[in-house]
Each structure stands twice: as structure tokens, then as C-alpha cells.
Motif scaffolding. Sequence first.
Motif, PDB file in Angstrom:
ATOM      1  N   ALA A 189       0.850  -1.191   0.000  1.00 24.47           N
ATOM      2  CA  ALA A 189       0.000   0.000   0.000  1.00 24.47           C
ATOM      3  C   ALA A 189       0.882   1.235   0.000  1.00 24.47           C
ATOM      4  O   ALA A 189       1.905   1.269   0.683  1.00 24.47           O
ATOM      5  N   TYR A 192      -7.065  -5.362  -4.755  1.00 24.10           N
ATOM      6  CA  TYR A 192      -7.583  -5.908  -3.497  1.00 24.10           C
ATOM      7  C   TYR A 192      -8.850  -6.732  -3.746  1.00 24.10           C
ATOM      8  O   TYR A 192      -8.989  -7.862  -3.246  1.00 24.10           O
ATOM      9  N   VAL A 199      -1.634  -6.859   3.127  1.00 25.37           N
ATOM     10  CA  VAL A 199      -1.206  -5.503   2.803  1.00 25.37           C
ATOM     11  C   VAL A 199       0.051  -5.147   3.590  1.00 25.37           C
ATOM     12  O   VAL A 199       0.101  -5.292   4.816  1.00 25.37           O
ATOM     13  N   GLY A 213      -5.700   2.336   0.280  1.00 22.20           N
ATOM     14  CA  GLY A 213      -5.113   1.815   1.502  1.00 22.20           C
ATOM     15  C   GLY A 213      -4.201   2.787   2.211  1.00 22.20           C
ATOM     16  O   GLY A 213      -3.337   2.384   2.991  1.00 22.20           O
TER      17      GLY A 213
END
Length: 396
Positions: A120, A127, A139, A365
Motif C-alpha cells: 500500500a 484488493y 497488505v 489503503g
Amino acid sequence: MEIARRAAGISPSPTLAIDAQAKAMKAKGIQVINFSAGEPDFDTPEHIKQAAIDALKAGFTRYTPVAGIPELRQAVCDSLKVRGLSYEPANIVVSCGAKHSLYNAMQVLLNEGDEVILSAPYWVSYYEQIKLAGGVPVVVNTDATTDFKLTPAALKAALTPRTKLLILNSPCNPTGVVYSRSELEALAEVILSHGLMVISDEIYAALLYDGLTHTSIAALGPEIKERTILIDGVSKTYAMTGWRIGYAAAPRPVATAMTDLQSHSTSNPTSIAQKAAVAALTGSQEPVEAMRCEFEQRRNRILAGLRELPGVMCNQPGGAFYVFPYIGKLFGRRFRGQVLASSTDVATVLLNEYQVAVVPGIAFGADPFLRLSYATSMTQIEAGLERFKAFVGELQ
């Protein structure tokens, strides 16, 4: 009516939702500055459009081979030689856009519970596509101190016995960062030593600035090439987003599986769009360079403008057409009595009160950030910066 769990668990694309809202506002006569769209604002070059017209007039409107016409698959192979890569047409699968290629790859690579390393900030659809394939997104957060790049140490720390795949994106959406050859070599060592597969999304490979050059991780040697699925397409490079032509270059077993999967979903991509893509890859590349130069000028202007705003910081992107400014210092401040607590709050105020469409970083993210696309005119960039400045100036 009960919706299947895999469908019910999907989050809609925030970028497409915001872009649609901005366009709806424009349709009502509202003067929206749209920094949300991830597509070039240039027209498709004339010789590419003419190839589609010629194909249409010639009656090239029937089914083609599922993985694409031989002429196009060979053109892809020839274009990839520039990156130091040697593929045969049997390694190439042409699909309905690079997003479709990514989807196909994850569907044939992942089993239920397989873990996928995703650094991220990441492009929003990675995702969701991992989840749709039964995989588990793992992540790994990066930050500005490493220029938002995944390091070998961070990759190693995220590995478990269930890790199957790593997704790389260089140049990156949303940060614009570009991995150097040495950085990719260090990651490749970890990938090979742990038997991982890697999806290398190189859709922005032609859009590089500051004299940077593109390196594909697949070009580092035969071993890593055999573990890489390279994804690219014509959308960004040739301003052909609506034509929906993407492709994968993959080891033969993966390419065969992707072709078989596609045969039961979309079958072949649009016939005339494939002819246009051949013209794009084999014809003059001058329009690409002209577009790249214009993007670099726009990047310089929007970057300078954002850095002038109090409380806003922004790393310099080396590619693609996005900037990813940090706005965390604006959190906790008030806009007309409303406390701004997230990137969504900031993006909402910018759109509703200043008619500036941006994508909140949480979609990628990374909450204390915004993504702005500079795939719009310099006039729009100047106007958008003025509105952004007015917004920051009104905060208490």
C-alpha cells in the motif's frame, strides 16, 4: 433474492464512482475540475482510428481466436523486445483491457486461502480481484520515507507458508513511483528464494519522466521470467481506454489457463479494436512521446502548486499521471464547523463545495493522502490548484 457471497463482498471502485459523480455534475452545467479520472485526455492518434475504420469496412467483425489475432500477439512480442524480453505468441493472451488480464491471471493462479502480498498504496482493483479469486490480500504498508516502495525486508516479513503471489506495479498507480533495476533485483532474490509468483503490472511503462527508464522484473533473468505474469495494454500509452485491449505475457501453462478461462467468459476481445491495437504497437510512436512530454510539464506544474499549500506535502512521481499528496496535517481542522477526520472528508468537501474531484487515499489503503490525476489540461490544473488553495485557506 440472495446475492452470492463473493459478489456481496465486493466494494465498488471509488475512482469510477467519483468520476461518474463529477461527470453527472458537469452534465448539469456545474464547472467541475476533474482530477479523478485515470485516463489520458488526449484523443486516440489518427492512424490508430483509421486502422479500426479500415477493419470495419473490410468486414472484420466476426469472432477471432480467444487469445487474440496472431498479428496482434506477434506485435505484442515485438514491442516487448524493447524491454529486453523474448516471448512467443503462445505466451500472449489479449483480453478486454489490462484489468481483465489481471482478473484472469488471479483466477488461474490463486486457490482458496492463498495469500497475496500487496504493498500500500495500491490500485483499488487489486484488493477486490484477489478476494474474488479466493485469495487473501496481505497488505504491506509503505510510506514516503521509502518513496512508497516495497523493500526486500518488508516483503520477507510479510511471508507465510500460504504466500503464493506478489503484485508489483511500476510505474505505480496511485503514487507514480518507479522501481529501479537494482530495487527489482533485490525483490527478485526474495521472490525466487521463496518460490513466489509475481504479477508485474506495467500499464504505465511508457509514461516516465526525469530521464528515467523502465525495467521489467521479467527481464532480470530466465528464472524470474518463468515466475512472472507481465500485464500491459494500449489504454494509457495510446489514449485508448475505451477500446478495451490489454494483454498478458506469461509462462506457457499460465497463458493456456488464462485463454481457457477467457473462452468461457468474454471469449475474444473486440475484433476491430484488436486491429487498432496492431496499428498502435507497430505504427509511429511520435504521438506517445508528445503525450509523455505534455504529461511531464503538467506533473511539474501540479507538483509545484501542491507543495505551495500549507500542510500539504508531495513526493515527486517518476511516472504514470498521478500525484499523491499527503494531507494528514489537515486532519483535525475545521471547514465551516465540520471537523475533517479523513481523506474522504477532504475529498467530499472539495467536490461539493469547490467542485474539485479527487480520490481519497483510503481507496488505495492510505488514508492521509489524496490521488490527483493530471491527465487533464494545464488550464484545468491551474483552476483546480486555485480552488484547492481557497479550500486550504478557509480551514480553521
